[in-house]
Design an enzyme around this catalytic site. Structure first.
Site, short mmCIF file in Angstrom:
data_model
loop_
_atom_site.label_atom_id
_atom_site.label_comp_id
_atom_site.label_asym_id
_atom_site.label_seq_id
_atom_site.Cartn_x
_atom_site.Cartn_y
_atom_site.Cartn_z
N GLY A 1 0.81 -1.22 0.00
CA GLY A 1 0.00 0.00 0.00
C GLY A 1 0.84 1.27 0.00
O GLY A 1 0.48 2.26 -0.63
N GLU B 1 10.65 10.75 -27.51
CA GLU B 1 11.85 10.41 -28.32
C GLU B 1 11.57 9.17 -29.17
O GLU B 1 12.46 8.39 -29.49
CB GLU B 1 13.06 10.21 -27.40
CG GLU B 1 14.39 10.68 -28.00
CD GLU B 1 14.57 12.20 -27.99
OE1 GLU B 1 13.72 12.92 -27.42
OE2 GLU B 1 15.55 12.67 -28.59
C1 FAD Z 1 5.84 15.10 -21.57
C2 FAD Z 1 6.15 15.09 -23.03
C3 FAD Z 1 7.30 15.69 -23.47
C4 FAD Z 1 7.62 15.68 -24.82
N1 FAD Z 1 8.77 16.29 -25.22
C5 FAD Z 1 9.04 16.39 -26.52
C6 FAD Z 1 10.19 17.11 -26.97
O1 FAD Z 1 10.94 17.64 -26.17
N2 FAD Z 1 10.41 17.19 -28.29
C7 FAD Z 1 9.58 16.61 -29.20
O2 FAD Z 1 9.82 16.73 -30.40
N3 FAD Z 1 8.50 15.91 -28.81
C8 FAD Z 1 8.20 15.79 -27.50
N4 FAD Z 1 7.10 15.10 -27.10
C9 FAD Z 1 6.25 14.47 -28.11
C10 FAD Z 1 6.50 12.95 -28.18
O3 FAD Z 1 7.74 12.70 -28.79
C11 FAD Z 1 5.34 12.30 -28.95
O4 FAD Z 1 4.17 12.39 -28.14
C12 FAD Z 1 5.66 10.84 -29.29
O5 FAD Z 1 6.67 10.77 -30.24
C13 FAD Z 1 4.43 10.08 -29.84
O6 FAD Z 1 3.85 10.79 -30.89
P1 FAD Z 1 2.28 11.11 -30.85
O7 FAD Z 1 1.95 11.65 -29.48
O8 FAD Z 1 1.98 11.96 -32.01
O9 FAD Z 1 1.59 9.70 -30.94
P2 FAD Z 1 0.99 9.02 -32.24
O10 FAD Z 1 1.99 9.05 -33.35
O11 FAD Z 1 -0.37 9.55 -32.50
O12 FAD Z 1 0.88 7.50 -31.75
C14 FAD Z 1 -0.24 6.98 -31.02
C15 FAD Z 1 -0.01 5.49 -30.83
O13 FAD Z 1 0.06 4.86 -32.12
C16 FAD Z 1 1.29 4.16 -32.26
N5 FAD Z 1 1.75 4.26 -33.63
C17 FAD Z 1 1.91 5.38 -34.38
N6 FAD Z 1 2.39 5.07 -35.60
C18 FAD Z 1 2.55 3.71 -35.62
C19 FAD Z 1 2.98 2.78 -36.60
N7 FAD Z 1 3.43 3.16 -37.80
N8 FAD Z 1 3.00 1.46 -36.27
C20 FAD Z 1 2.60 1.05 -35.04
N9 FAD Z 1 2.16 1.88 -34.08
C21 FAD Z 1 2.14 3.19 -34.37
C22 FAD Z 1 2.25 4.85 -31.29
O14 FAD Z 1 3.33 4.00 -30.93
C23 FAD Z 1 1.32 5.15 -30.13
O15 FAD Z 1 1.16 4.00 -29.34
C24 FAD Z 1 6.75 15.07 -25.76
C25 FAD Z 1 5.58 14.45 -25.30
C26 FAD Z 1 5.28 14.46 -23.96
C27 FAD Z 1 4.02 13.78 -23.50
#
Ligand code: FAD
Length: 185
Positions: free
Chosen positions: A139, A162
């Site tokens: 807990g 990343e």
């Molecule tokens: C706290 C935080 C800090 C961040 N900091 C930075 C930063 O400093 N710089 C920066 O550039 N970005 C940053 N990001 C953004 C982050 O890199 C993205 O959120 C991440 O790369 C995922 O992209 P998306 O959110 O567009 O998800 P989406 O691309 O919409 O993906 C949604 C889901 O679908 C899956 N998916 C997508 N395409 C495929 C595929 N071809 N095959 C199988 N599965 C797939 C993904 O794995 C995920 O599970 C940050 C995000 C957060 C939450």
């Protein structure tokens, strides 16, 4: 959800004028440069995940020695010992993958596949370690007075930013298949 010491905000650039003397690299080459930097960043995020996972295990190990149940310390229960052993084995393997990727980068070799493997493995295993450590505290693991609650929130993003774990697998498979195709020719 976590990592509140690092503020995350949306940024818009509408008709933003960049003077020539402020241009980084060549005109219209920004996406390539940004994507090129991600592989190195993956070693950093994998290392960050590893650090959180190790912190969780360090705290849980000390707790097992201290907390008494059924007349003896939790550390005497084999079920909990095995959780510790499995997580620390995974984290040690993650450390070696990260060091291998960092060495390949430092020595000027191609390292994109190794960085993705290291980031994928470290972040997934660090998440496993944090959730396991939380379980080991019972807990108290869930309560905000103890660090496992925060470590478990902080580690969650490491399989997402990343490049998500799914995206790392795409990169790894693409590189492996490219290598296999080049051996056929
Ligand atoms: C706290 C935080 C800090 C961040 N900091 C930075 C930063 O400093 N710089 C920066 O550039 N970005 C940053 N990001 C953004 C982050 O890199 C993205 O959120 C991440 O790369 C995922 O992209 P998306 O959110 O567009 O998800 P989406 O691309 O919409 O993906 C949604 C889901 O679908 C899956 N998916 C997508 N395409 C495929 C595929 N071809 N095959 C199988 N599965 C797939 C993904 O794995 C995920 O599970 C940050 C995000 C957060 C939450």
């Amino acid at each position: 959800m976590g990592q509140h010491g690092s503020p995350t905000n949306e940024v818009h650039f509408d008709n933003c004028f960049v003077p020539a003397d402020a241009l980084l690299g060549k005109l219209n080459d920004g996406f390539r440069i940004a994507v090129g930097e991600l592989a190195g960043g993956r070693i950093g995020i994998g290392s960050l995940a590893l650090g959180i996972g190790l912190a969780a295990m360090e705290y849980a190990s000390a707790y097992l020695l201290e907390r008494q149940q059924f007349g003896k310390p939790l550390a005497d229960f084999q079920g909990l010992q095995w959780m510790l052993a499995d997580c620390m084995t995974e984290l040690e393997a993650a450390r070696l993958l990260l060091m291998s990727a960092a060495w390949q980068k430092d020595s000027g070799q191609a390292f994109s596949k190794q960085a993705s493997m290291a980031k994928l493995f470290s972040s997934e295993k660090a998440n496993h370690a944090c959730y396991t450590a939380l379980q080991m505290l019972g807990g108290y693991g869930y309560m905000q007075e103890y660090p496992l609650e925060r470590l478990s929130r902080d580690v969650r993003i490491t399989t997402i930013y990343e490049g998500t774990s799914e995206v790392q697998r795409i990169i790894i498979a693409r590189d492996l298949l490219k290598e296999a195709a080049s051996q056929q020719t």
